[in-house]
Design a protein around this motif. Structure first.
Motif, mmCIF file in Angstrom:
data_model
loop_
_atom_site.group_PDB
_atom_site.id
_atom_site.type_symbol
_atom_site.label_atom_id
_atom_site.label_comp_id
_atom_site.label_asym_id
_atom_site.label_seq_id
_atom_site.Cartn_x
_atom_site.Cartn_y
_atom_site.Cartn_z
ATOM 1 N N TYR A 233 5.771 7.184 2.057
ATOM 2 C CA TYR A 233 4.337 7.112 2.314
ATOM 3 C C TYR A 233 3.577 6.767 1.043
ATOM 4 O O TYR A 233 3.937 7.199 -0.049
ATOM 5 C CB TYR A 233 3.831 8.427 2.907
ATOM 6 C CG TYR A 233 4.320 8.587 4.320
ATOM 7 C CD1 TYR A 233 3.622 8.028 5.380
ATOM 8 C CD2 TYR A 233 5.512 9.233 4.584
ATOM 9 C CE1 TYR A 233 4.100 8.126 6.669
ATOM 10 C CE2 TYR A 233 5.996 9.334 5.875
ATOM 11 C CZ TYR A 233 5.284 8.770 6.916
ATOM 12 O OH TYR A 233 5.765 8.860 8.194
ATOM 13 N N ILE A 234 2.538 5.987 1.227
ATOM 14 C CA ILE A 234 1.633 5.637 0.139
ATOM 15 C C ILE A 234 0.446 6.593 0.241
ATOM 16 O O ILE A 234 -0.219 6.655 1.269
ATOM 17 C CB ILE A 234 1.165 4.179 0.267
ATOM 18 C CG1 ILE A 234 2.379 3.246 0.221
ATOM 19 C CG2 ILE A 234 0.145 3.849 -0.818
ATOM 20 C CD1 ILE A 234 2.082 1.832 0.679
ATOM 21 N N VAL A 235 0.225 7.352 -0.811
ATOM 22 C CA VAL A 235 -0.911 8.266 -0.883
ATOM 23 C C VAL A 235 -2.023 7.524 -1.615
ATOM 24 O O VAL A 235 -1.851 7.102 -2.756
ATOM 25 C CB VAL A 235 -0.532 9.559 -1.629
ATOM 26 C CG1 VAL A 235 -1.744 10.439 -1.827
ATOM 27 C CG2 VAL A 235 0.556 10.304 -0.871
ATOM 28 N N GLY A 236 -3.144 7.329 -0.933
ATOM 29 C CA GLY A 236 -4.266 6.604 -1.519
ATOM 30 C C GLY A 236 -5.456 7.512 -1.753
ATOM 31 O O GLY A 236 -5.762 8.386 -0.935
ATOM 32 N N LEU A 237 -6.116 7.291 -2.893
ATOM 33 C CA LEU A 237 -7.309 8.072 -3.248
ATOM 34 C C LEU A 237 -8.371 7.126 -3.793
ATOM 35 O O LEU A 237 -8.052 6.142 -4.467
ATOM 36 C CB LEU A 237 -6.975 9.118 -4.307
ATOM 37 C CG LEU A 237 -5.903 10.135 -3.923
ATOM 38 C CD1 LEU A 237 -5.433 10.896 -5.147
ATOM 39 C CD2 LEU A 237 -6.437 11.082 -2.871
ATOM 40 N N ASN A 238 -9.632 7.431 -3.515
ATOM 41 C CA ASN A 238 -10.739 6.632 -4.009
ATOM 42 C C ASN A 238 -11.989 7.500 -4.038
ATOM 43 O O ASN A 238 -12.040 8.538 -3.378
ATOM 44 C CB ASN A 238 -10.959 5.411 -3.101
ATOM 45 C CG ASN A 238 -11.657 4.272 -3.812
ATOM 46 O OD1 ASN A 238 -12.166 4.431 -4.910
ATOM 47 N ND2 ASN A 238 -11.668 3.115 -3.182
ATOM 48 N N ASP A 239 -12.986 7.084 -4.796
ATOM 49 C CA ASP A 239 -14.248 7.831 -4.819
ATOM 50 C C ASP A 239 -15.398 6.898 -5.160
ATOM 51 O O ASP A 239 -15.195 5.799 -5.665
ATOM 52 C CB ASP A 239 -14.192 8.992 -5.810
ATOM 53 C CG ASP A 239 -14.282 8.536 -7.250
ATOM 54 O OD1 ASP A 239 -15.402 8.468 -7.778
ATOM 55 O OD2 ASP A 239 -13.223 8.242 -7.830
ATOM 56 N N ASN A 240 -16.606 7.350 -4.852
ATOM 57 C CA ASN A 240 -17.807 6.602 -5.226
ATOM 58 C C ASN A 240 -18.734 7.460 -6.087
ATOM 59 O O ASN A 240 -19.908 7.176 -6.214
ATOM 60 C CB ASN A 240 -18.532 6.067 -3.992
ATOM 61 C CG ASN A 240 -19.099 7.157 -3.121
ATOM 62 O OD1 ASN A 240 -19.063 8.336 -3.465
ATOM 63 N ND2 ASN A 240 -19.621 6.774 -1.976
ATOM 64 N N GLY A 241 -18.201 8.524 -6.644
ATOM 65 C CA GLY A 241 -18.990 9.409 -7.489
ATOM 66 C C GLY A 241 -19.489 10.649 -6.774
ATOM 67 O O GLY A 241 -19.673 11.687 -7.386
ATOM 68 N N THR A 242 -19.723 10.546 -5.468
ATOM 69 C CA THR A 242 -20.196 11.697 -4.701
ATOM 70 C C THR A 242 -19.310 12.018 -3.507
ATOM 71 O O THR A 242 -19.295 13.142 -3.039
ATOM 72 C CB THR A 242 -21.639 11.489 -4.193
ATOM 73 O OG1 THR A 242 -21.677 10.299 -3.404
ATOM 74 C CG2 THR A 242 -22.613 11.365 -5.350
ATOM 75 N N GLU A 243 -18.598 11.024 -3.007
ATOM 76 C CA GLU A 243 -17.669 11.221 -1.901
ATOM 77 C C GLU A 243 -16.270 10.857 -2.367
ATOM 78 O O GLU A 243 -16.100 9.981 -3.210
ATOM 79 C CB GLU A 243 -18.033 10.334 -0.705
ATOM 80 C CG GLU A 243 -19.354 10.667 -0.066
ATOM 81 C CD GLU A 243 -19.674 9.677 1.022
ATOM 82 O OE1 GLU A 243 -19.709 10.108 2.186
ATOM 83 O OE2 GLU A 243 -19.872 8.493 0.727
ATOM 84 N N PHE A 244 -15.287 11.527 -1.796
ATOM 85 C CA PHE A 244 -13.896 11.303 -2.189
ATOM 86 C C PHE A 244 -13.095 10.996 -0.928
ATOM 87 O O PHE A 244 -13.196 11.726 0.052
ATOM 88 C CB PHE A 244 -13.357 12.533 -2.908
ATOM 89 C CG PHE A 244 -14.170 12.871 -4.122
ATOM 90 C CD1 PHE A 244 -13.850 12.325 -5.351
ATOM 91 C CD2 PHE A 244 -15.279 13.693 -4.018
ATOM 92 C CE1 PHE A 244 -14.615 12.609 -6.466
ATOM 93 C CE2 PHE A 244 -16.050 13.980 -5.135
ATOM 94 C CZ PHE A 244 -15.717 13.429 -6.364
ATOM 95 N N ALA A 245 -12.338 9.923 -0.962
ATOM 96 C CA ALA A 245 -11.567 9.499 0.204
ATOM 97 C C ALA A 245 -10.080 9.600 -0.088
ATOM 98 O O ALA A 245 -9.635 9.434 -1.225
ATOM 99 C CB ALA A 245 -11.917 8.064 0.567
ATOM 100 N N ALA A 246 -9.319 9.857 0.975
ATOM 101 C CA ALA A 246 -7.861 9.914 0.868
ATOM 102 C C ALA A 246 -7.268 9.339 2.145
ATOM 103 O O ALA A 246 -7.865 9.420 3.212
ATOM 104 C CB ALA A 246 -7.399 11.353 0.668
ATOM 105 N N TRP A 247 -6.087 8.740 2.017
ATOM 106 C CA TRP A 247 -5.358 8.241 3.175
ATOM 107 C C TRP A 247 -3.874 8.325 2.894
ATOM 108 O O TRP A 247 -3.458 8.406 1.745
ATOM 109 C CB TRP A 247 -5.767 6.818 3.542
ATOM 110 C CG TRP A 247 -5.519 5.813 2.466
ATOM 111 C CD1 TRP A 247 -4.410 5.016 2.296
ATOM 112 C CD2 TRP A 247 -6.389 5.484 1.394
ATOM 113 N NE1 TRP A 247 -4.537 4.228 1.194
ATOM 114 C CE2 TRP A 247 -5.751 4.491 0.608
ATOM 115 C CE3 TRP A 247 -7.646 5.920 0.985
ATOM 116 C CZ2 TRP A 247 -6.320 3.941 -0.534
ATOM 117 C CZ3 TRP A 247 -8.214 5.365 -0.149
ATOM 118 C CH2 TRP A 247 -7.559 4.389 -0.892
ATOM 119 N N VAL A 248 -3.088 8.325 3.958
ATOM 120 C CA VAL A 248 -1.638 8.360 3.851
ATOM 121 C C VAL A 248 -1.113 7.230 4.739
ATOM 122 O O VAL A 248 -1.331 7.236 5.948
ATOM 123 C CB VAL A 248 -1.070 9.721 4.308
ATOM 124 C CG1 VAL A 248 0.448 9.715 4.243
ATOM 125 C CG2 VAL A 248 -1.637 10.841 3.446
#
Length: 84
Positions: free
Chosen positions: A26-41
């Motif tokens: 699985y690829i664990v993905g993370l991202n943010d825009n400074g106020t919100e944080f996103a994750a996906w698998v």
């Protein structure tokens, strides 16, 4: 959800291989825009050092902290690996 930074993707392998000798994981993905944080698998396959998405693209989930996003993503990936 605007102004997202560049995503960080990390490979979490299962040690199991498909018929083409690609590692399943699985690829664990993370991202943010400074106020919100996103994750996906995302389901993936790995050959050598390169990993690629495999199957249907996954939607990301948003969290209020990077810690919560990271914890959810790795927990989810590990649960999915345990079910392989």
């Amino acid at each position: 959800m605007n102004n997202w930074n560049n995503p960080l993707e990390t490979w979490l392998g299962s040690g199991k291989f498909d018929s083409k000798q690609r590692e399943i994981g699985y690829i664990v993905g993370l991202n943010d825009n400074g106020t919100e944080f996103a994750a996906w698998v995302q389901n993936g396959r790995k050959i050598g050092r390169e990993f690629n998405d495999f199957g249907v693209p996954q939607r990301s989930k948003t969290f209020s902290s990077q810690q919560a996003a990271t914890a959810w993503a790795y927990k989810t990936a590990k649960e999915r690996i345990a079910n392989l």
